[in-house]
Write an enzyme that holds these catalytic residues in place. Structure first.
Site, PDB file in Angstrom:
ATOM      1  N   ASP A  44     -19.977  54.068 -37.595  1.00  0.00           N
ATOM      2  CA  ASP A  44     -21.272  54.367 -36.976  1.00  0.00           C
ATOM      3  C   ASP A  44     -21.168  55.352 -35.813  1.00  0.00           C
ATOM      4  OD1 ASP A  44     -19.922  51.870 -36.008  1.00  0.00           O
ATOM      5  OD2 ASP A  44     -21.398  52.043 -34.397  1.00  0.00           O
ATOM      6  N   GLN A  81      -1.522  45.745 -31.394  1.00  0.00           N
ATOM      7  CA  GLN A  81      -1.216  47.176 -31.259  1.00  0.00           C
ATOM      8  C   GLN A  81      -1.379  47.888 -32.611  1.00  0.00           C
ATOM      9  OE1 GLN A  81       1.523  45.066 -29.714  1.00  0.00           O
ATOM     10  NE2 GLN A  81       0.491  45.145 -27.761  1.00  0.00           N
ATOM     11  N   ARG A 118      -8.523  50.909 -19.306  1.00  0.00           N
ATOM     12  CA  ARG A 118      -8.313  52.356 -19.230  1.00  0.00           C
ATOM     13  C   ARG A 118      -9.131  53.080 -20.300  1.00  0.00           C
ATOM     14  NH1 ARG A 118      -1.804  52.820 -19.237  1.00  0.00           N
ATOM     15  NH2 ARG A 118      -2.105  51.275 -20.870  1.00  0.00           N
ATOM     16  N   LYS A 177      -9.107  45.463 -34.676  1.00  0.00           N
ATOM     17  CA  LYS A 177      -8.498  44.381 -35.475  1.00  0.00           C
ATOM     18  C   LYS A 177      -9.150  43.034 -35.208  1.00  0.00           C
ATOM     19  CE  LYS A 177      -4.429  45.347 -33.863  1.00  0.00           C
ATOM     20  NZ  LYS A 177      -4.786  46.612 -33.211  1.00  0.00           N
ATOM     21  N   ALA A 236      -1.810  43.255 -25.446  1.00  0.00           N
ATOM     22  CA  ALA A 236      -2.786  43.536 -26.495  1.00  0.00           C
ATOM     23  C   ALA A 236      -4.090  42.831 -26.149  1.00  0.00           C
ATOM     24  CB  ALA A 236      -2.271  43.043 -27.843  1.00  0.00           C
ATOM     25  N   GLY A 237      -5.173  43.302 -26.739  1.00  0.00           N
ATOM     26  CA  GLY A 237      -6.458  42.656 -26.497  1.00  0.00           C
ATOM     27  C   GLY A 237      -7.369  42.798 -27.692  1.00  0.00           C
ATOM     28  N   HIS A 238      -8.037  41.731 -28.049  1.00  0.00           N
ATOM     29  CA  HIS A 238      -9.026  41.766 -29.119  1.00  0.00           C
ATOM     30  C   HIS A 238     -10.390  41.453 -28.523  1.00  0.00           C
ATOM     31  CE1 HIS A 238      -5.962  42.265 -31.990  1.00  0.00           C
ATOM     32  NE2 HIS A 238      -5.680  41.010 -32.241  1.00  0.00           N
ATOM     33  N   ASP A 282      -6.021  49.474 -30.885  1.00  0.00           N
ATOM     34  CA  ASP A 282      -7.442  49.554 -30.518  1.00  0.00           C
ATOM     35  C   ASP A 282      -8.320  49.969 -31.699  1.00  0.00           C
ATOM     36  OD1 ASP A 282      -6.872  49.039 -27.708  1.00  0.00           O
ATOM     37  OD2 ASP A 282      -6.106  51.088 -27.649  1.00  0.00           O
ATOM     38  N   GLU A 283      -7.899  49.604 -32.927  1.00  0.00           N
ATOM     39  CA  GLU A 283      -8.675  50.005 -34.107  1.00  0.00           C
ATOM     40  C   GLU A 283      -9.812  49.039 -34.426  1.00  0.00           C
ATOM     41  OE1 GLU A 283      -4.268  51.031 -34.885  1.00  0.00           O
ATOM     42  OE2 GLU A 283      -5.401  49.215 -34.375  1.00  0.00           O
ATOM     43  N   THR A 310       5.318  50.387 -27.927  1.00  0.00           N
ATOM     44  CA  THR A 310       5.442  49.054 -27.354  1.00  0.00           C
ATOM     45  C   THR A 310       6.850  48.532 -27.617  1.00  0.00           C
ATOM     46  OG1 THR A 310       4.297  46.930 -27.124  1.00  0.00           O
ATOM     47  CG2 THR A 310       4.606  47.768 -29.381  1.00  0.00           C
TER      48      THR A 310
END
Length: 433
Positions: A335, A226, A305, A16, A39-41, A13-14, A241
């Site tokens: 920011d 991840q 979540r 990417k 995973a999700g982008h 969750d950085e 994971t």
């Protein structure tokens, strides 16, 4: 020509997706090499929000070729839904733009069911916080050599034979161990035969295509999912994971030779977050943590979540540098830190009365770790409109410099907002010299 790997340096969750999207503008090929739809982008382009779980985020560029490598576990229903959503938005995905490795393992209905019932059966303290997408069981079958690969879908007789053995074994588990309803072989064959028909034109030899692209002088971007601390071997095990998330898997997860990799970029959020269970030494339980969560919009792209938030932890950032061989940092969400009078950075831990600058090896050691902080002045100014490094407040530039010094790695990129344009590209990894 350059081959660049992008990986997460924390617990995922950085940001990417945004960085890959930006760098894709300089690439010819974009490769997803591990993970699944756990995973999700999230990308924001010209005010439009896109969320991808399987398709490489480079798909938003019409002239780029995307690949799903053999290191991924693929839920065909989820992939086709993503493709249909893109088509509905005028971005049809043709076989000329996407190739799925014939060696990519397929997530089956029994994997999702096993994921749910096995997690439910664990005691509270032992639960991993899995997304329930079937990722772990699919990787488990891969290691047990009974998995079903994308190429197997194209051979109906072979597919039925492998599936029949798996269904018999899984139904025994469902009935005898988990006391749940068994699954139906014929229903799965019907569902996945329809998937096979639609996906057949997309299934091919990713390793060969990447080899040919490299020989032709193409720029190749490898997109991780991840983060380093979720790596199955090197993360906060067992709260990890089920795949290798570090840069080395870019090669094994795609069939590409390691000697060809030129740069490895680590995405580092300017603070730290984690979704789900597991230890998190710099986690904040006060108003500061709540402020970071709210201002940063910290909700998982896949699960929705709420993300746990804490100060930047350079113990894990340095470990990411070492494990991945990072050549540069991409700093995101700087920011979000605007408005804090004082910022803190964890540069070491106290573990059972002893100081250490390295992550403890065991889960009990990590749980016992107490962060030792450096304090650095913050800044009040909002920076989301800044487009040049020298225009950032002095304190923000000092914060970046402190991150570089503590990780011994230069910043390559700084993100000051969610949109594609809110990015300061300090050095382009695709431009040598």
């Amino acid at each position: 020509m350059a081959c660049v790997v992008v990986v997460g340096s924390q617990w995922g969750d950085e940001g990417k997706g945004k960085i890959v999207d930006l760098l894709t503008g300089h690439a010819d090929c974009v490769v997803r090499f591990q993970g699944g739809n756990n995973a999700g982008h999230t990308l924001v382009v010209d005010g439009r929000k896109f969320v991808f779980h399987l398709i490489p985020s480079g798909i938003l560029y019409e002239n780029k070729k995307c690949f799903i490598g053999n290191g991924v576990v693929l839920d065909p229903g989820v992939l086709l839904e993503e493709m249909d959503d893109l088509a509905a938005n005028g971005l049809a995905v043709s076989p000329e733009r996407l190739t799925i490795s014939e060696h990519t393992h397929i997530i089956m209905p029994y994997h999702r069911l096993l994921d749910g019932v096995s997690e439910k059966a664990k005691k509270d303290g032992a639960r991993i916080g899995t997304t329930g997408r079937g990722i772990g069981p699919a990787y488990g079958d891969k290691i047990l050599r009974c998995g079903i690969r994308a190429g197997d879908l194209l051979d109906p007789n072979l597919f039925r034979d492998i599936l029949a053995e798996n269904v018999a074994e899984k139904n025994f588990l469902f009935r005898e161990k988990y006391h749940s309803t068994p699954i139906d072989l014929d229903e799965i064959i019907k569902e996945y035969s329809a998937y096979a028909e639609r996906l057949a034109p997309y299934i091919g030899n990713v390793s060969l295509e990447l080899h040919q692209a490299h020989k032709a002088g193409k720029n190749i971007l490898f997109e991780g999912a991840q983060g380093t601390q979720l790596d199955i071997d090197h993360g906060t095990y067992p709260f990890v994971t089920s795949s290798n998330t570090i840069a080395g898997n870019a090669c094994t997860g795609s069939g590409f030779g390691p000697a060809h990799i030129d740069e490895v970029i680590g995405i580092v959020k300017a603070y730290t977050t984690r979704v789900g269970e597991g230890p998190f030494p710099s986690e904040l339980f006060d108003d500061t943590g709540d402020t970071l969560q709210k201002k940063g919009g910290e909700f998982g792209a896949t699960t929705g979540r709420k993300r746990r938030c804490g100060w930047l932890d350079t113990v894990i950032a340095r470990e990411a540098v070492r494990l991945n061989g990072l050549t540069g940092l991409a700093i995101t969400k700087l920011d979000v830190l605007s408005g804090h009078k004082t910022l803190k950075i964890a540069d070491s831990y106290e573990v059972n009365g002893k100081n250490t600058t390295e992550m403890p090896a065991t889960i009990r050691g990590i749980r016992a770790a107490r962060p030792i902080y450096q304090e650095i002045p913050g800044w009040d100014e909002e920076i989301d409109a800044v487009r040049n490094l020298e225009d950032l407040p002095r304190a923000a530039r000092d914060y970046i410099k402190r991150m570089e010094d503590l990780t011994e790695t230069p910043a390559m990129l700084v993100s000051v907002g969610p949109d594609r344009g809110q990015t300061l590209l300090l050095r382009n990894p695709f431009e040598k010299g």
